[in-house]
Design a protein around this motif. Sequence first.
Motif, mmCIF file in Angstrom:
data_model
loop_
_atom_site.group_PDB
_atom_site.id
_atom_site.type_symbol
_atom_site.label_atom_id
_atom_site.label_comp_id
_atom_site.label_asym_id
_atom_site.label_seq_id
_atom_site.Cartn_x
_atom_site.Cartn_y
_atom_site.Cartn_z
ATOM 1 N N LEU A 286 0.830 -1.204 0.000
ATOM 2 C CA LEU A 286 0.000 0.000 0.000
ATOM 3 C C LEU A 286 0.864 1.253 0.000
ATOM 4 N N LEU A 287 1.876 1.297 0.845
ATOM 5 C CA LEU A 287 2.772 2.452 0.894
ATOM 6 C C LEU A 287 3.460 2.666 -0.450
ATOM 7 N N SER A 288 3.875 1.580 -1.080
ATOM 8 C CA SER A 288 4.519 1.677 -2.386
ATOM 9 C C SER A 288 3.557 2.207 -3.436
ATOM 10 N N ASP A 289 2.346 1.668 -3.455
ATOM 11 C CA ASP A 289 1.347 2.099 -4.436
ATOM 12 C C ASP A 289 1.020 3.585 -4.299
ATOM 13 N N LEU A 290 1.086 4.096 -3.063
ATOM 14 C CA LEU A 290 0.731 5.495 -2.807
ATOM 15 C C LEU A 290 1.947 6.424 -2.823
ATOM 16 N N GLY A 291 3.114 5.867 -3.089
ATOM 17 C CA GLY A 291 4.314 6.696 -3.169
ATOM 18 C C GLY A 291 4.826 7.185 -1.833
ATOM 19 N N LEU A 292 4.485 6.484 -0.764
ATOM 20 C CA LEU A 292 4.927 6.894 0.573
ATOM 21 C C LEU A 292 6.106 6.081 1.086
ATOM 22 N N ASP A 293 6.433 5.000 0.398
ATOM 23 C CA ASP A 293 7.465 4.109 0.921
ATOM 24 C C ASP A 293 8.822 4.786 1.034
#
Length: 226
Positions: free
Chosen positions: A132-139
């Motif tokens: 989820l973090l990766s998909d939202l660009g937060l990782d």
Amino acid sequence: MGIGYVFFDLGLTLLHSNHVPLFKKALECNGVDLSLSEVGRAYHLANKFFMRTRPGDISDNRCFPDYVRLLLTLLSLDPDLYLSPVSSSLAGFRKEVRWMKYPFTDDVVSALRKRGVGVGLISNWDQGCRRLLSDLGLDGQLDPVVVSSEVGCGKPDSRIFELALEKAGADAGNCLYVGDNYYDDVVGAAGVGMRTILINSPGLLGIEETGYGYVAEDIRGVMRYL
């Protein structure tokens, strides 16, 4: 002493979901037409009730009927009449559930990093958190990321906060924790010596019993505590 690190919760802190529109849709499928604000208020109060009285249960599918029953009761709808059909409708919408960044999430995280403040995540979440973090660009914006399903303990257990502090190389007294659950986030983080801010968008609605003084409508309010 200044703040050197800000740790965030994830759901209803950095992210919001479409649960309210989906619950409204489930009601409409069963002949009930209510406004988003009415449904949103019930959703908020139901979440706060579960946080206060049944910690950890809100994400347990076995408690789903109890949660829907409470939502219906808060909306002055007869649970005996609506529980089964509304629950069935919601189950059919499960694949439509989405978590999204608030419009201001990136700006707040970026502003903190530009000020030299570390930004991390401590979350009670399942194994899908990293994706989820990766998909939202937060990782790439949060470090460290400490997730309950990965470390074997969750908030308010002091161990998850201590692990995050260790990974960050930070002293608790220089850290701020920000989350929407008083009992998991505020109590847990304060227990290891962190300062805390409670996110609660409708003022003190649903958290009156806490008497907590550091409440912000959303994470933009963090900036005034630095």
